[in-house]
Structures are given as C-alpha cells and as structure tokens.
Design an enzyme around this catalytic site. Structure first.
Site, PDB file in Angstrom:
ATOM      1  N   TYR A  58      43.024 -29.572  28.898  1.00 21.75           N
ATOM      2  CA  TYR A  58      44.099 -30.205  28.955  1.00 21.75           C
ATOM      3  C   TYR A  58      44.826 -30.361  27.574  1.00 21.75           C
ATOM      4  O   TYR A  58      44.205 -30.784  25.836  1.00 21.75           O
ATOM      5  CB  TYR A  58      43.205 -32.109  29.116  1.00 21.75           C
ATOM      6  N   GLU A  60      48.097 -33.393  26.666  1.00 24.28           N
ATOM      7  CA  GLU A  60      48.625 -34.322  26.695  1.00 24.28           C
ATOM      8  C   GLU A  60      49.009 -34.882  25.978  1.00 24.28           C
ATOM      9  O   GLU A  60      48.695 -34.771  24.843  1.00 24.28           O
ATOM     10  CB  GLU A  60      48.100 -35.756  28.423  1.00 24.28           C
ATOM     11  N   ASP A 204      72.485 -28.316  35.761  1.00 28.49           N
ATOM     12  CA  ASP A 204      71.139 -27.542  36.621  1.00 28.49           C
ATOM     13  C   ASP A 204      71.471 -25.796  36.637  1.00 28.49           C
ATOM     14  O   ASP A 204      72.259 -25.094  37.068  1.00 28.49           O
ATOM     15  CB  ASP A 204      71.147 -27.862  37.553  1.00 28.49           C
ATOM     16  N   THR A 230      65.138 -23.120  35.764  1.00 35.58           N
ATOM     17  CA  THR A 230      63.598 -22.968  36.031  1.00 35.58           C
ATOM     18  C   THR A 230      63.232 -21.324  35.573  1.00 35.58           C
ATOM     19  O   THR A 230      64.463 -20.884  34.258  1.00 35.58           O
ATOM     20  CB  THR A 230      63.309 -22.357  37.550  1.00 35.58           C
TER      21      THR A 230
HETATM   22  C1  LIG Z   1      65.480 -23.422  42.027  1.00 30.83           C
HETATM   23  C2  LIG Z   1      66.212 -24.771  41.715  1.00 30.83           C
HETATM   24  C3  LIG Z   1      65.391 -25.372  41.792  1.00 30.83           C
HETATM   25  C4  LIG Z   1      64.134 -26.406  41.712  1.00 30.83           C
HETATM   26  O1  LIG Z   1      63.530 -25.342  40.966  1.00 30.83           O
HETATM   27  P1  LIG Z   1      61.966 -25.392  41.656  1.00 30.83           P
HETATM   28  O2  LIG Z   1      61.052 -25.271  40.471  1.00 30.83           O
HETATM   29  O3  LIG Z   1      61.831 -24.832  43.136  1.00 30.83           O
HETATM   30  O4  LIG Z   1      61.567 -26.801  41.690  1.00 30.83           O
HETATM   31  C5  LIG Z   1      66.761 -26.449  40.875  1.00 30.83           C
HETATM   32  N1  LIG Z   1      67.787 -26.452  41.202  1.00 30.83           N
HETATM   33  C6  LIG Z   1      68.596 -25.745  41.143  1.00 30.83           C
HETATM   34  C7  LIG Z   1      70.032 -25.801  41.740  1.00 30.83           C
HETATM   35  C8  LIG Z   1      67.878 -24.094  41.641  1.00 30.83           C
HETATM   36  O5  LIG Z   1      68.101 -23.391  42.673  1.00 30.83           O
END
Ligand SMILES: *Cc1c(COP(=O)(O)O)cnc(C)c1O
Length: 418
Positions: A58, A60, A204, A230
């Site tokens: 743990y 946090e 993203d 990710t």
């Molecule tokens: C895969 C993806 C995510 C989310 O990833 P997870 O780990 O499945 O929650 C977010 N944004 C985009 C553009 C993605 O392709």
C-alpha cells in the site's frame, strides 16, 4: 538476495481452472495472427515485475510523501519510472499511477473542469474515444461535450470545424487524439486554437505514444498542457495509464490522480511501467517503432490491392481503417470470417458509416503485435492476401487453407518463443 517469484506450478496446484485459462490464452495468442491495433506482446522483464510481491504494498501518496510506512523500497521504482518518463518524452513532469487510460483521462477532467463545463473532442464514430464525451461515459454525463469530426473529402481531422466549434462554444478543454486515427495529428494547429479560446489542450496519445517514444513520429509533448496515454498499446508495457504534463499543472494533476480519482497505486504495475520505459529508450525499440509503421503501410497497401479502401487513403501510423463497402462485406462479417481462419482483428465504424456500430462498414488493423513477433513487410503482403481470401470466403470453403497460411507465418515468427 535471490528473486522470489511465482512459478506456474503454484497456480496449477491451487487453481487448475484458472491455470487452464492462462495456458489456453497463451495457445490462442500464439496460434493466430493478432492484428488488434491496441494490443501488443509485453516482454518477460515487464511480466516479471507485474508478477512480483510489489503487488502487496500500500503506497497511497507519492514518493517521499506516503500515507503508509514501509514505502522506501517501492519509492525507488516509482522515482525511476518518473525520471525515465521525463527523459524519454522530454516532459517537465510525469505521473505513473493511473490504473488505465480511462483513469488518466478522468483525472485530467477532474483537474481542470467542473461538472457542466464544456469540452471539445473528436466524435467517437469518427475515431475518438468513449472518454471523450460520449453519453455512456462520465465524460458525456457530467460534462458538456461538443464534437468535431473528419472532413468528408479527405477523411482527416476537420481542423476548420474544430476551430469554428472552439470559437462558438469556448470550451474549457480541447482533446486531440482517438482510437481510430490512421494519420499524424497537427498538434500545433490544436495549440493555436486552444490559445485563441483560452482552453487547456489535452492530447490523448493512448494509441500512438509508443511511436513517439520510439522517435518514429512527432511528439505532442511540446504542444500539450497534458498528454495522457496507456502503457500497453504500441508502448508494449503493462496494462495501465500514465500522464506527462507541463510543470505548472503538475501539482493539480497529481492531486487529481490521487486522492481525487484513485486510492492506492498498483506498485507492481508502476515498476513494470518503469521497465517498459527503459526498454522504450533503446535503439532496438526505435527500430521496432519504425518497423511497426513500415509494416502498417505494407499491410494497408496489400489490403487495398484486395479491394478494401483505406480510409484517408493510407496510414502514417501503426493502424489503418479499411472500408469494405466496395467488396460488399460488412465489418461484422469480415471480423467473423477472419476469426474462423485464425486472424484476429476488429470491425470498426468508418467516418459517415451507413451501418450501425454493431455491424460497421469497416475493419481496423494494427501491426504492433506482429512486429514484436519479428514480421516484416514481406510477411504483411502475405497477411493481406490471407485476409483478402478470408473476407471474400463467404461459404468458409477456403478456411482450412487460409488457416495453413496463418500457421506457417506464426511458426516462422512465434510469440513468446522461449
Ligand atoms: C485505449 C484508449 C483509452 C483507454 O484506455 P484503457 O486503458 O482501456 O482505459 C483512452 N483513450 C484512447 C484514445 C484509447 O485509444
């Protein structure tokens, strides 16, 4: 001190059913062609960190500022990971704690927006993501999402529409990126619009961050306030999320990840992320990233020669979208016929798709996994031919023959060979 780690015997003895699942999944991924654009085969070193006793701790808080005792050892893993991420991406700050890409995105909303605020993002049917303001996600339930799409004439991001919508709606945040964008994104154009309307720019980079890490495509880091991603897609690390940001947003984003959105971090996953970041900084990984794109272009050209139309005319990245309307097959049919031949890919809506998403007019293919297996352009030509035959094989008469072709390829380039 020697490593104490789990052996497969432990699992087999305690839980033969789950042990069977683990073996069956290994057999499945070894025996077919894995063309899901968001998947990859992570390394034994990453898996060793994931399967370690760091899972127990743990922790946090953040290194040096934990809410629990005994964190001095796991602190080292997180500090190494943060330093590697900053170095690899040239970023001011990194947070390795998000449990997934969706969690990283949730944290960014939490850091910069209040419920009801406006966010401008790419629409899901044009290649965005569930967390970019769809009604079934927190992002569309709690926030006022406005969406830009792709232009009909070139199927690339409609930057004019994005700018017009930003001027009209004055979003607090603009999101660039998505899950089915085959082309490079003009981050500078997004930055200019964000500056004009006073919005935060979030990129993203879940899909393509591995290509950025491998220096195969331009980086969003100099342009974005925050980049979320990710760690398990092209980047080839453990399943998880991460973000890097400008120094001015560091404290805010750290607080949004913990304690606003998450509790204790997954220290085994953070250690595994650190391993993946070390691997991604090597010349071998840079060769890999370039080969992923070379393979993607070769595969896309091969599929075009089979009568499938590449959306946007091609690809600059690890993935492409193919419109199957010209050969009179739906995405749903194509996915099923390929699966029967041992080729794993997904149906995908194409921009302005006349079919519902459950049927879809297209497929999405990606090359991260097959490139990890060591396949190159010549293999992609073969795969394209096999996909073409499988998709047009409406009575499954050629399935066994196509399966043989798949077997030969995976035998020559086995996944998890040792
Ligand atoms: C895969 C993806 C995510 C989310 O990833 P997870 O780990 O499945 O929650 C977010 N944004 C985009 C553009 C993605 O392709």
């Amino acid at each position: 001190m020697t490593f104490w780690g789990p052996s497969f015997d432990d699992l087999q003895q305690t839980d033969p059913e789950i042990a069977g699942v683990v073996l069956d999944e290994l057999t499945r991924l070894r025996s077919g062609l894995q063309l899901i654009a968001s998947e990859n085969f992570t390394s034994p070193a990453v898996l060793a960190a994931l399967g370690s006793t760091l899972s127990n701790k743990y922790a946090e808080g953040y290194p040096g500022k934990r809410y629990y005792g005994g964190c001095e050892v796991v602190d080292v893993a997180e500090e190494l990971g943060i330093a590697r991420a900053k170095e690899l991406f040239g970023a001011d700050h990194a947070n390795l704690q998000p449990h997934s890409g969706a969690s990283a995105n949730l944290a960014v909303y939490g850091a910069f927006l209040n419920p009801g605020d406006t966010v401008l993002a790419m629409s899901l049917p044009h290649g965005g993501h569930l967390t970019h303001g769809t009604k079934v996600s927190f992002s569309g339930k709690w926030f006022n999402a406005v969406h830009y799409g792709v232009a009909q004439h070139n199927e690339d991001i409609d930057y004019d529409q994005m700018r017009d919508l930003a001027r009209e709606h004055r979003p607090k945040m603009i999101i660039a990126g998505g899950s089915a964008i085959p082309r490079l994104i003009d981050f500078k154009a997004f930055r200019e619009v964000a500056d004009e309307v006073g919005a935060i720019l979030m990129v993203d980079a879940a899909h393509f961050i591995g290509l950025v890490a491998g220096k195969a495509i331009p980086s969003p880091v100099p342009y974005a306030d925050v980049v979320t991603f990710t760690t398990h897609k092209v980047l080839r690390g453990p399943r998880g999320g991460m973000l890097v940001c400008k120094a001015e947003h560091a404290a805010k984003l750290d607080k949004a990840v913990f304690p606003m959105m998450q509790g204790g971090p997954l220290m085994h996953a953070i250690a595994a992320k650190a391993v993946a970041l070390k691997e991604a900084a090597t010349p071998a990984y840079q060769d890999y990233a370039r080969q992923v794109i070379a393979n993607s272009i070769a595969l896309t050209d091969g599929l075009a020669a089979e009568g499938m139309r590449p959306v946007t005319g091609g690809t600059d990245t690890h993935l492409s979208l193919l419109d199957l309307q010209g050969i009179d097959v739906t995405g749903q049919q194509a996915e099923a016929r390929c699966a029967a031949a041992g080729i794993v890919l997904n149906k995908n809506a194409i921009p302005y798709d006349p079919q519902p998403p459950s049927v879809a007019s297209g497929i999405r293919v990606g090359t991260p996994s097959v490139t990890t297996q060591g396949m190159t352009e010549g293999d992609m030509k073969e795969i394209a031919g096999l996909i073409g035959r499988a998709i047009k094989d409406d009575d499954a008469s050629a399935a066994a023959d196509i399966r043989q072709g798949v077997d030969a390829l995976v035998k020559a380039h086995p996944a998890y060979a040792r």
